[in-house]
Design a protein around this motif. Structure first.
Motif, PDB file in Angstrom:
ATOM      1  N   VAL A  98       0.946  -1.106  -0.118  1.00 42.66           N
ATOM      2  CA  VAL A  98      -0.042  -0.165   0.067  1.00 42.66           C
ATOM      3  C   VAL A  98       1.051   1.172   0.060  1.00 42.66           C
ATOM      4  O   VAL A  98       0.692   2.314  -0.991  1.00 42.66           O
ATOM      5  N   PHE A  99       1.759   1.282   0.989  1.00 42.12           N
ATOM      6  CA  PHE A  99       2.707   2.520   0.995  1.00 42.12           C
ATOM      7  C   PHE A  99       3.583   2.663  -0.398  1.00 42.12           C
ATOM      8  O   PHE A  99       3.979   3.715  -0.893  1.00 42.12           O
ATOM      9  N   GLY A 100       3.854   1.354  -1.092  1.00 53.08           N
ATOM     10  CA  GLY A 100       4.516   1.403  -2.151  1.00 53.08           C
ATOM     11  C   GLY A 100       3.715   2.051  -3.200  1.00 53.08           C
ATOM     12  O   GLY A 100       4.325   2.993  -4.242  1.00 53.08           O
ATOM     13  N   ALA A 101       2.421   1.699  -3.433  1.00 53.26           N
ATOM     14  CA  ALA A 101       1.693   2.391  -4.201  1.00 53.26           C
ATOM     15  C   ALA A 101       1.368   3.739  -4.082  1.00 53.26           C
ATOM     16  O   ALA A 101       1.423   4.799  -4.903  1.00 53.26           O
ATOM     17  N   LEU A 102       1.271   4.177  -2.738  1.00 52.83           N
ATOM     18  CA  LEU A 102       1.223   5.689  -2.322  1.00 52.83           C
ATOM     19  C   LEU A 102       2.495   6.404  -2.779  1.00 52.83           C
ATOM     20  O   LEU A 102       2.392   7.609  -3.267  1.00 52.83           O
ATOM     21  N   VAL A 113       9.045   7.400   5.399  1.00 51.93           N
ATOM     22  CA  VAL A 113       9.069   7.461   7.016  1.00 51.93           C
ATOM     23  C   VAL A 113       7.855   6.413   7.252  1.00 51.93           C
ATOM     24  O   VAL A 113       8.161   5.293   8.122  1.00 51.93           O
ATOM     25  N   MET A 114       6.738   6.343   6.679  1.00 51.63           N
ATOM     26  CA  MET A 114       5.766   5.543   6.953  1.00 51.63           C
ATOM     27  C   MET A 114       5.982   4.028   6.508  1.00 51.63           C
ATOM     28  O   MET A 114       5.552   3.028   7.158  1.00 51.63           O
ATOM     29  N   LEU A 115       6.485   4.102   5.393  1.00 53.23           N
ATOM     30  CA  LEU A 115       6.781   2.715   4.849  1.00 53.23           C
ATOM     31  C   LEU A 115       8.042   2.169   5.706  1.00 53.23           C
ATOM     32  O   LEU A 115       7.777   0.872   5.971  1.00 53.23           O
ATOM     33  N   GLY A 116       8.718   3.060   6.157  1.00 52.93           N
ATOM     34  CA  GLY A 116       9.800   2.416   7.402  1.00 52.93           C
ATOM     35  C   GLY A 116       8.827   1.549   8.358  1.00 52.93           C
ATOM     36  O   GLY A 116       9.308   0.628   9.078  1.00 52.93           O
ATOM     37  N   GLY A 117       7.937   2.345   8.839  1.00 54.82           N
ATOM     38  CA  GLY A 117       7.028   1.731  10.023  1.00 54.82           C
ATOM     39  C   GLY A 117       6.476   0.476   9.475  1.00 54.82           C
ATOM     40  O   GLY A 117       6.378  -0.560  10.411  1.00 54.82           O
ATOM     41  N   ALA A 118       5.761   0.227   8.450  1.00 53.62           N
ATOM     42  CA  ALA A 118       5.229  -1.004   8.012  1.00 53.62           C
ATOM     43  C   ALA A 118       6.520  -2.100   7.834  1.00 53.62           C
ATOM     44  O   ALA A 118       6.365  -3.221   8.143  1.00 53.62           O
ATOM     45  N   LEU A 119       7.573  -1.712   7.291  1.00 51.73           N
ATOM     46  CA  LEU A 119       8.748  -2.723   7.346  1.00 51.73           C
ATOM     47  C   LEU A 119       8.964  -3.179   8.751  1.00 51.73           C
ATOM     48  O   LEU A 119       9.507  -4.202   8.816  1.00 51.73           O
TER      49      LEU A 119
END
Length: 348
Positions: A98-102, A113-119
């Motif tokens: 989802v963050f990749g799509a965003l 930063v939010m992608l880092g949270g998901a990782l």
């Protein structure tokens, strides 16, 4: 899925009271051990997943909150955590997509930063799925909501004028925090102290550059939200300070103080503040805001101060009553929010 998230939250709160020493009956004996995963993975995973799925507006994106909720319900009903951990891994993988799509829609540091949270959530879930203990995964799990919140605040605070090096300072703070998490596998004491330093720097940056410094001078829901955020930054600094000072000595009640200063003070402070704004977007109905919303916020601050000071003083009765009032503040917030929805108008 919101109903399932609520079930995860309520079960976690009940189990938390048992862990704090209250002689309450349990639906299943394994619930106290599931307290952390239910809050961090079940409840927060479902709620954050729903928020991001609604932002991307793709049906597949709702698999993230679906699997987070499914894992939570499995964890509530069965003592074996393997199925739940697998479901949480799937949820975190979908959230990363989802963050990749965003990011493909709009390349922005806040999304990174939010992608880092998901990782971080994925790493914590994989650690737990492979049979390692919950404390081993906790630092990764805590990084999940922390980085999501920091990313969202960075995105919302773009309109605040900043010095040219402000973003570089935040990158350095986040880098220090990340190094502290990764270093857990080599030296826990040093890792916790590095994490604490990173959290102190992140908190200081948010205090200096977050939009809340401006909106706290406004009125209504915007002032309330800003106050929730600023108080949350204080508790994030408290958690960072505890980790920096105590390091590996953060055991027993000191560990309780660290975890709950961050999870309740910072993360739930953000939930209290953002819910009147984000929930209407998810449910299509406005919340009628009034001053009653300040009641659970005040109770949360008082009860958390009681709990943290009791933890550090090793005063068990104070810790137990602090935990009970923590739960009361969350339940009061849910009731007042439901009242606000009932009094609000449909959007559109």
């Amino acid at each position: 899925m919101l109903v399932l998230a609520a079930a995860s939250l309520l079960t976690a709160l009940w189990a938390g009271l048992v862990r704090a020493g209250w002689p309450l009956s349990l639906f299943h004996e394994h619930h106290p051990l599931a307290h952390g995963p239910l809050l961090l993975c079940g409840f927060l995973g479902t709620v954050i997943g729903l928020e991001k799925a609604s932002a991307i507006e793709r049906a597949w994106a709702y698999l993230a909150p679906f699997f987070a909720a499914a894992g939570a319900i499995r964890l509530i009903l069965r003592p074996d955590p393997f199925f739940a951990s697998v479901a949480f891994v799937v949820a975190s993988v979908v959230l990363i997509l989802v963050f990749g799509a965003l990011l493909r829609r709009r390349t922005d540091f806040s999304e990174v930063v939010m992608l880092g949270g998901a990782l971080a959530w994925l790493v914590g879930n994989v650690i737990w799925m492979t049979g390692r203990s919950i404390p081993t995964a906790v630092s990764w799990w805590l990084a999940f909501p922390i980085l999501i919140i920091v990313g969202e605040r960075l995105e919302l605070s773009r309109i605040v004028p900043k010095p040219p090096r402000a973003v570089a300072v935040l990158v350095a703070a986040l880098g220090i925090y990340t190094v502290g998490i990764v270093w857990i596998g080599w030296n826990l004491d040093i890792a916790l102290r590095i994490q604490g330093l990173g959290l102190l720097l992140i908190s200081a940056w948010l205090f200096r550059f977050d939009l809340a410094r401006r909106t706290v001078r406004s009125s209504g829901v915007h002032r309330y939200t800003a106050l929730c955020l600023l108080l949350g930054f204080v508790w994030l600094a408290v958690g960072g300070g505890l980790a920096t000072i105590w390091g590996i000595d953060l055991q027993g009640l000191r560990y309780d103080a660290l975890i709950h200063s961050i999870l309740l003070g910072f993360v739930f402070g953000m939930i209290f503040g953002h819910a009147p704004i984000i929930a209407p977007m998810l449910l299509g109905r406005r919340i009628a805001f009034d001053r009653l919303f300040y009641a659970p916020l005040i109770l949360l601050q008082i009860s958390l101060a009681l709990r943290i000071t009791s933890d550090l003083a090793e005063w068990l009765p104070g810790r137990s009553w602090g935990a009970l009032l923590n739960v009361a503040s969350v339940l009061l917030f849910l009731m007042i929010t439901a009242r606000g929805f009932a009094r609000g108008e449909k959007i559109g």
